[in-house]
Each structure stands twice: as C-alpha cells, then as structure tokens.
Design a protein around this motif. Structure first.
Motif, mmCIF file in Angstrom:
data_model
loop_
_atom_site.group_PDB
_atom_site.id
_atom_site.type_symbol
_atom_site.label_atom_id
_atom_site.label_comp_id
_atom_site.label_asym_id
_atom_site.label_seq_id
_atom_site.Cartn_x
_atom_site.Cartn_y
_atom_site.Cartn_z
ATOM 1 N N PRO A 253 -0.019 -12.920 100.043
ATOM 2 C CA PRO A 253 1.415 -13.206 100.206
ATOM 3 C C PRO A 253 1.746 -13.942 101.511
ATOM 4 C CG PRO A 253 1.097 -10.971 99.420
ATOM 5 C CD PRO A 253 -0.256 -11.485 99.786
ATOM 6 N N LEU A 254 1.076 -13.587 102.593
ATOM 7 C CA LEU A 254 1.345 -14.226 103.874
ATOM 8 C C LEU A 254 0.913 -15.688 103.848
ATOM 9 C CD1 LEU A 254 2.435 -13.618 106.721
ATOM 10 C CD2 LEU A 254 0.078 -13.127 107.428
ATOM 11 N N SER B 54 -2.648 -24.659 119.930
ATOM 12 C CA SER B 54 -3.289 -23.460 120.477
ATOM 13 C C SER B 54 -3.882 -22.597 119.369
ATOM 14 C CB SER B 54 -2.285 -22.640 121.282
ATOM 15 O OG SER B 54 -1.754 -23.390 122.351
ATOM 16 N N LEU B 55 -3.114 -22.371 118.302
ATOM 17 C CA LEU B 55 -3.597 -21.517 117.222
ATOM 18 C C LEU B 55 -4.736 -22.157 116.447
ATOM 19 C CD1 LEU B 55 -0.257 -19.974 115.895
ATOM 20 C CD2 LEU B 55 -1.992 -18.912 117.366
ATOM 21 N N ALA C 97 -6.272 -17.166 107.772
ATOM 22 C CA ALA C 97 -5.574 -15.917 107.437
ATOM 23 C C ALA C 97 -5.634 -14.936 108.611
ATOM 24 C CB ALA C 97 -6.188 -15.296 106.192
ATOM 25 N N THR C 98 -6.779 -14.892 109.286
ATOM 26 C CA THR C 98 -6.927 -14.008 110.440
ATOM 27 C C THR C 98 -5.936 -14.372 111.536
ATOM 28 O OG1 THR C 98 -9.277 -13.605 110.001
ATOM 29 C CG2 THR C 98 -8.512 -13.264 112.265
ATOM 30 N N ILE C 99 -5.825 -15.673 111.809
ATOM 31 C CA ILE C 99 -4.922 -16.140 112.858
ATOM 32 C C ILE C 99 -3.468 -15.897 112.469
ATOM 33 C CG2 ILE C 99 -4.166 -18.146 114.182
ATOM 34 C CD1 ILE C 99 -7.010 -17.081 114.846
ATOM 35 N N LEU C 100 -3.132 -16.175 111.228
ATOM 36 C CA LEU C 100 -1.752 -16.023 110.768
ATOM 37 C C LEU C 100 -1.303 -14.563 110.876
ATOM 38 C CD1 LEU C 100 0.487 -17.838 109.679
ATOM 39 C CD2 LEU C 100 -0.286 -17.284 107.360
#
Length: 206
Positions: free
Chosen positions: A32-33, A57-58, A68-71
């Motif tokens: 979903p994210l 940066s991200l 997905a990990t970063i988000l």
C-alpha cells in the motif's frame, strides 16, 4: 534464446491491473505504501530546492537497499535531518553526526550520513550558480524512454552520467550515474512509467 512469444509474455506480466482497475508496474502493485507513492509522487516534477535535496539524499541512502525500506523510514529520516533543510544540515557538527549514527529509525551508514551533510553544504554553495534545481534539470534529455516492461527501463543514461560527473565537480558525493538516473526518474526529468501504466505522461513534462 528467448522466443518472441516469451518476450511478449514478459512484457504482459510486467504490469498488474489493481482492484481499482488501474494498471501499475509490479513493484507498485501490492504494498500500500509503494502504491500510494507511485500514484501520487513518483515521476512528478520537483521544482523546489528542498524537494530536490530530500530526494537526492534519500536516493543516496537507497543505494544497495530497496526503495520500500527507505520509504518506510522516510518520516524518521525527515525528523532526524531537520526535514532535509540544507541550511540546517550544512551546519551540523560532530555531535549531530553522533546523534544520527545512534538513531535506529534511519539507515545508519557512516558514509551516507556524511554524504548528506556534505551535499547540504554543496547545495548551499551551488546557489551562487543558479541552484540545485536548475542544475539538475539542465540535464533533462531530449527524449524519454518508452518501456513496455521493467526489463526495458534503463538504469542509467548519458545524461545521468554527465549529471553525476558535474555534481561531483561541485563537491557532491554519493551521486553515481545509477543513483542520478533514479533521481531523474523520481523527479520527472525522465518518464519511465511503463507504456500501459495509468501514470504514463502524468508529469506533464513528456
């Protein structure tokens, strides 16, 4: 050798029609994210310094990890890095570095944390030459890819290589050509939405 039929099948399964009837790539079809990010943010033009610096940066933090990990960690990143305000980050001290390295909510990679601080200072310095946003957008290509499947999406380009080299000359770090291509995708400088995606052409740039 891959047959024509196999290639066609790969192209067809590259996208998924959601329960809302909209077509998305596999990576944005289930979580979903990720789906929300794809539908509302990814590929939309970023024209402000704050937004561009945050994404730069991200993308650097994402190197070697999944997006997905970063988000999922983005709220923690924003809290830890003063909402990615380059003026504030440019003034970070050793104490700030130690604070960041002790923050379990973010990716505690020494080189990436230091790169964010270094790039904040480089972003501030670049204002004398028109600023980060105009600098990055000046590497927009004359045309954009038209991928039918994920396999046809480039991972870098002549322009992302040139952007990488130019940013390094301006004092930026962790800005390799693959990372810069991801930045160009995320900020609308290129459109790599698959041709059958409901988001193709949504940026208004292409």
């Amino acid at each position: 050798m891959e047959t024509v039929a196999a290639a066609a099948t790969a192209a067809m399964i590259a996208s998924v029609r959601g329960d809302d009837g909209l077509v998305r790539p596999m990576w944005a079809a289930t979580d979903p994210l990720m789906r929300e990010y794809y539908d509302t943010e990814w590929g939309m033009p970023v024209r402000d310094e704050h937004g561009m610096f945050e994404r730069l940066s991200l993308e650097a933090f994402q190197s070697g990890l999944s997006w997905a990990t970063i988000l999922k960690k983005r709220p923690a990143f924003r809290a830890a890095f003063d909402n990615f305000d380059p003026d504030l980050i440019a003034e970070y001290t050793d104490a700030d570095y130690e604070r960041l390295m002790a923050d379990a909510g973010i990716v505690r990679n020494r080189l990436k944390v230091l790169a964010t601080i270094t790039n904040a200072r480089a972003t501030r310095a670049l204002r004398d030459e028109g600023g980060l946003v105009d600098f990055v957008w000046s590497f927009r290509p004359s045309e954009t890819p038209k991928p039918r499947s994920h396999a046809e999406v480039p991972t870098q380009s002549v322009e992302s290589l040139a952007l990488s080299k130019a940013l390094k000359k301006k004092g930026f770090v962790f800005v390799g050509p693959t990372t810069m291509y991801a930045l160009m995708e995320a900020t609308g400088i290129v459109d790599t939405h698959l041709l059958d995606s409901h988001r193709r052409g949504s940026s208004g740039v292409w």
